[in-house]
Design an enzyme around this catalytic site. Sequence first.
Site, short mmCIF file in Angstrom:
data_model
loop_
_atom_site.label_atom_id
_atom_site.label_comp_id
_atom_site.label_asym_id
_atom_site.label_seq_id
_atom_site.Cartn_x
_atom_site.Cartn_y
_atom_site.Cartn_z
N ILE A 48 0.88 -1.39 0.00
CA ILE A 48 -0.02 0.09 0.03
C ILE A 48 0.79 1.28 -0.12
O ILE A 48 0.39 2.24 -0.43
CB ILE A 48 -1.05 0.12 1.09
CG1 ILE A 48 -0.24 0.02 2.48
CG2 ILE A 48 -2.12 -1.12 1.13
CD1 ILE A 48 -1.30 0.12 3.66
N TYR A 202 2.99 -6.39 17.80
CA TYR A 202 2.13 -6.01 16.43
C TYR A 202 0.88 -5.10 16.90
O TYR A 202 1.05 -3.77 16.81
CB TYR A 202 1.83 -6.86 15.48
CG TYR A 202 1.12 -6.06 14.23
CD1 TYR A 202 1.87 -5.35 13.33
CD2 TYR A 202 -0.16 -6.14 14.16
CE1 TYR A 202 1.18 -4.68 12.28
CE2 TYR A 202 -0.89 -5.53 13.07
CZ TYR A 202 -0.08 -4.81 11.99
OH TYR A 202 -0.65 -3.97 11.02
#
Length: 318
Positions: A48, A202
């Site tokens: 992205i 994360y």
Amino acid sequence: MSVLLSILAVGIALYLILYYNVIRGSRCTSSVTLKGKTAIVTGSNTGIGKATALDLAKRGARVILACRCKQKAEAAVYDIRRESGSNEVVFMHLDLGSLKSVRSFAETFLKTERRLDLLINNAGMLGPGYTEDGFGMVFGVNHLGHFLLTCLLLDRLKECGPSRVVNVSALLHRLGSVDFALLGTHKDLVSGQSTWHNFRAYCHSKLCNVLFTRELANRLEGTSVTTYSLHPGVIHTEFGRNLKLWQRLFLEPISKLFFMDAERGAQTTLHCALQEGIEPLSGRYFSSCALQEVGAKGRDDALARKLWEVSERLSNLS
């Protein structure tokens, strides 16, 4: 046979409904042009980040691909120049796992580039390891490196306002927490390097992105710089390249079927970077090109302030 065909037809129909209503996601509708503007996109040699850089280049921006791998970044520069028709796309080396590299990037950028209108903190990783400075890799790359980078470039952003800082977070921030005691003893937000610890790290780092955005907005109040965090959607990219082989083989067919492609995944980033009229929403969180509420911890101003102060100390800013 007819029963099997019926089940298959129902399965396809359900998948199409899911795809067009959930997986495909919303699109950025802004028609803003960026001639004369400069943007930095971290982690923009793939996924992205690359899709975001391509869109900005098509709109006329000068785009800096801030990446660690020179070979992949130069290939991305070639691709984006060819597809956008713009030569205003350049690579500058940035390793977010090294605070020295972050400082070197900022110093070089400030010496060679006159403007900074968009800073898109896109790079992210999931996996084991430690940074050059001894921090957990996920915490160091996903939060601390971007924190230092943003702080070092803030004055230029203010000079060129109105400007924006966009931080790519994730829905998984809702599962995150910040253990400052653990950060003090382990230089990390988790105590181990197992697959479970990597996943938890994360989630914690994505909460840090949300909290950083919130505190940054508070500190930028009254200036012409605004900032936003976002969930890009679940994307089929090279994001999991640091996972073990069996984990990648397991996730690959699932991601191809049910995850968005990179171009779709870049839409909320582009919305936050380009959409006119969202300036009063500085510090807020977006998903599917729309304002969304963050988890309870992501709304904790005291936690956000403390994370900023600790990050200043860890990055030797204070």
